[in-house]
Scaffold this motif. Structure first.
Motif, PDB file in Angstrom:
ATOM      1  N   UNK A 196       0.725  -1.299  -0.123  1.00 42.96           N
ATOM      2  CA  UNK A 196       0.012  -0.203   0.093  1.00 42.96           C
ATOM      3  C   UNK A 196       0.895   1.211  -0.204  1.00 42.96           C
ATOM      4  N   UNK A 197       0.634   2.203  -0.928  1.00 42.43           N
ATOM      5  CA  UNK A 197       1.604   3.182  -1.159  1.00 42.43           C
ATOM      6  C   UNK A 197       0.970   4.255  -0.153  1.00 42.43           C
ATOM      7  N   UNK A 198      -0.562   4.514   0.034  1.00 42.40           N
ATOM      8  CA  UNK A 198      -1.109   5.261   0.934  1.00 42.40           C
ATOM      9  C   UNK A 198      -2.381   4.608   1.231  1.00 42.40           C
ATOM     10  N   UNK A 199      -3.250   5.228   2.235  1.00 39.77           N
ATOM     11  CA  UNK A 199      -4.460   4.513   2.417  1.00 39.77           C
ATOM     12  C   UNK A 199      -5.271   4.314   1.251  1.00 39.77           C
ATOM     13  N   UNK A 200      -5.647   3.168   1.041  1.00 34.55           N
ATOM     14  CA  UNK A 200      -6.722   3.034  -0.113  1.00 34.55           C
ATOM     15  C   UNK A 200      -5.851   2.967  -1.544  1.00 34.55           C
ATOM     16  N   UNK A 201      -4.600   2.923  -1.490  1.00 37.75           N
ATOM     17  CA  UNK A 201      -3.803   3.119  -3.041  1.00 37.75           C
ATOM     18  C   UNK A 201      -2.900   1.939  -2.989  1.00 37.75           C
ATOM     19  N   UNK A 202      -2.986   0.809  -3.634  1.00 35.29           N
ATOM     20  CA  UNK A 202      -2.234  -0.239  -3.788  1.00 35.29           C
ATOM     21  C   UNK A 202      -1.117  -0.143  -5.060  1.00 35.29           C
ATOM     22  N   UNK A 203      -0.083  -0.741  -4.675  1.00 35.27           N
ATOM     23  CA  UNK A 203       1.107  -0.653  -5.685  1.00 35.27           C
ATOM     24  C   UNK A 203       1.287  -2.250  -6.161  1.00 35.27           C
ATOM     25  N   UNK A 204       1.448  -2.530  -7.547  1.00 33.73           N
ATOM     26  CA  UNK A 204       1.667  -3.702  -8.050  1.00 33.73           C
ATOM     27  C   UNK A 204       3.009  -3.596  -8.905  1.00 33.73           C
ATOM     28  N   UNK A 205       4.039  -4.233  -8.855  1.00 34.85           N
ATOM     29  CA  UNK A 205       5.031  -4.349  -9.531  1.00 34.85           C
ATOM     30  C   UNK A 205       5.385  -5.733 -10.227  1.00 34.85           C
ATOM     31  N   UNK A 206       5.314  -5.821 -11.397  1.00 35.95           N
ATOM     32  CA  UNK A 206       5.789  -6.968 -12.144  1.00 35.95           C
ATOM     33  C   UNK A 206       6.985  -6.950 -12.761  1.00 35.95           C
ATOM     34  N   UNK A 207       7.995  -7.808 -12.277  1.00 35.00           N
ATOM     35  CA  UNK A 207       9.431  -7.871 -12.777  1.00 35.00           C
ATOM     36  C   UNK A 207       9.631  -8.381 -14.077  1.00 35.00           C
ATOM     37  N   UNK A 208       8.724  -9.439 -14.451  1.00 36.28           N
ATOM     38  CA  UNK A 208       8.680 -10.432 -15.179  1.00 36.28           C
ATOM     39  C   UNK A 208       7.591 -11.218 -15.427  1.00 36.28           C
ATOM     40  N   UNK A 209       7.243 -11.827 -16.661  1.00 41.54           N
ATOM     41  CA  UNK A 209       6.034 -12.515 -16.734  1.00 41.54           C
ATOM     42  C   UNK A 209       6.414 -14.075 -16.789  1.00 41.54           C
ATOM     43  N   UNK A 210       6.452 -14.784 -15.700  1.00 44.55           N
ATOM     44  CA  UNK A 210       6.680 -16.255 -15.496  1.00 44.55           C
ATOM     45  C   UNK A 210       5.395 -17.230 -15.485  1.00 44.55           C
ATOM     46  N   UNK A 211       5.626 -18.332 -15.528  1.00 42.02           N
ATOM     47  CA  UNK A 211       4.229 -19.438 -15.388  1.00 42.02           C
ATOM     48  C   UNK A 211       3.326 -18.765 -14.387  1.00 42.02           C
TER      49      UNK A 211
END
Length: 433
Positions: A196-211
């Motif tokens: 969570x970056x701030x209340x209510x705000x999510x962060x998704x980081x995808x470094x590469x696409x694996x199975x």
């Protein structure tokens, strides 16, 4: 016959992200064989003559096996930067890379003007720790020039046992060459990170696409909702410096943000290369506002996700132009544990865009910048004045310096991320009205 999406790569000790268990389709060999032209006899006679001359006149003896394997490599290397002949070690490493664990430096590379070019460093690897950046040219490996080396030759030189050192000579933005010494490591890549970056705000980081990346994104979204204790107000999906990976994973990730519609389709010369993928009605993101971050290191499968979300107007793309790899590689196993990695199709976004050699253009361009906090000026507020009136609504006074020092957050040192978060907050202000 796995279909692979990724920039020509090594992930250093892995030639490209993909593997034999990714996406199975019928072998196209019969289709190709039924339509093949007659053998070019004149050219084959020339080939046989050249091979005979080399065997009889070359300064040192050369075996038939060496000559024939070099000929095969030459056939593949002159097609495009992403097709290659995989010998047993290369094939095994390619298959291992889809599990997210492999040995090396953690660099995705391509070729440019005969030099090895960094497409992106992978998070939490020796390459990222050393500060290697997308666009860097590797002009020497352990003081040996890379000019004239093939991709596979350069990859072989950068491979080695975990713990061994290697020196790369780099050129950045046309500047002076500089050396970076790295220690090879066993690379264990976690493809999805969230917080969570701030209340209510999510962060998704995808470094590469694996199975399993699609499955991991679903779990990460559920985890963010649980941590927030209610529906999220917005999500930042970070695909910067993500070199790509498995086609099916890119489709699954996109599907988490869409309820319907086409995600991607491919077109090639053989029937098996023409595929279409569409979203199902489930939406793990619950339709919350979305900002997708991309840059020049976002390639292939990353561009599939970004392009689909942009075409469906599901999210706002922010950052800089993506890498521009719009081709599909298929791994065709051969005898003796060898394989061909062959470009067999181009992919297209839902609106029919091919991004090959052009890339995805973000909706809002935001370049990298260094964020520096300025000290607040020594000014007085109303609450600092002696005898000031109280707040009629019962609010607490806020004199100068009353705000406690805030804990450092991920977005504090990442200008592009902070801009993405600000945009999400702005979107929510207008939506609430």
């Amino acid at each position: 016959m796995p279909q692979l999406f990724r920039a020509t790569s090594l992930a250093l000790a892995a030639t490209l992200l993909g593997g034999a268990s990714l996406l199975h389709a019928a072998e196209p060999t019969e289709t190709v064989a039924s339509s093949k032209a007659p053998l070019p006899l004149d050219e084959l006679r020339t080939f046989a003559e050249v091979m005979d001359r080399i065997k009889t006149a070359y300064v040192e003896p050369v075996s038939d096996k060496t000559l024939l394997e070099n000929a095969i490599k030459g056939m593949l290397s002159n097609l495009d930067p992403h097709s290659a002949y995989l010998e047993p070690d290369d094939f095994a490493e390619l298959q291992e890379s889809t599990s997210g664990e492999f040995g090396g430096l953690g660099i995705e590379v391509g070729m440019e003007d005969g030099f090895v070019k960094v497409i992106s460093p992978i998070d939490d690897t020796p390459a990222s720790a050393a500060g290697i950046q997308p666009g860097d040219l590797i002009i020497k490996i352990d003081d040996q020039p890379t000019k004239g080396l093939s991709m596979m030759e350069a990859v072989d030189k950068m491979r080695g046992k975990a713990g061994s050192k290697i020196k790369l000579t780099l050129v950045r933005d046309g500047g002076k060459p500089f050396d970076v010494t790295l220690t090879r490591a066993a690379i264990k890549v976690k493809s999805v990170k969230s917080e969570l970056l701030d209340d209510g705000y999510g962060y998704l980081r995808i470094t590469q696409f694996q199975v399993k990346t699609g499955e991991e994104v679903g779990k990460a979204l559920a985890k963010l909702r649980k941590e927030n204790a209610k529906k999220l107000s917005g999500i930042v999906l970070d695909l910067r410096n993500n070199p790509g990976g498995v086609l099916q994973a890119a489709v699954e990730v996109t599907d988490h943000f869409l309820k319907k519609g086409l995600i991607v389709y491919t077109k090639g010369r053989i029937p098996n290369s023409e595929l279409r993928f569409s979203a199902d009605p489930a939406d793990a993101s619950e339709g919350v506002p979305l900002v997708v971050l991309i840059n020049g290191g976002s390639a292939s499968a990353s561009e599939i996700v970004a392009g689909a979300l942009q075409d469906h107007k599901r999210g706002v793309l922010m950052g800089t132009d993506s890498f521009g790899k719009g081709s599909v590689q298929t791994v065709l196993p051969l005898t003796n544990d060898r394989a061909l990695k062959l470009t067999t199709a181009l992919y297209y976004t839902p609106n029919g865009r091919s991004i090959q050699a052009q890339g995805i253009v973000p909706d809002i361009e935001v370049t990298r910048a260094k964020v520096t906090k300025l000290q607040a000026d020594s000014i007085y507020k109303e609450a600092d004045l002696q005898g000031h009136l109280g707040n009629g609504n019962g609010g607490k006074d806020k004199p100068t310096g009353s705000q406690a020092a805030s804990k450092s957050k991920l977005q504090d040192d990442d200008y592009q991320l902070s801009q993405a978060l600000n945009l999400l907050k702005g979107l929510n202000v207008t939506r609430s009205n």
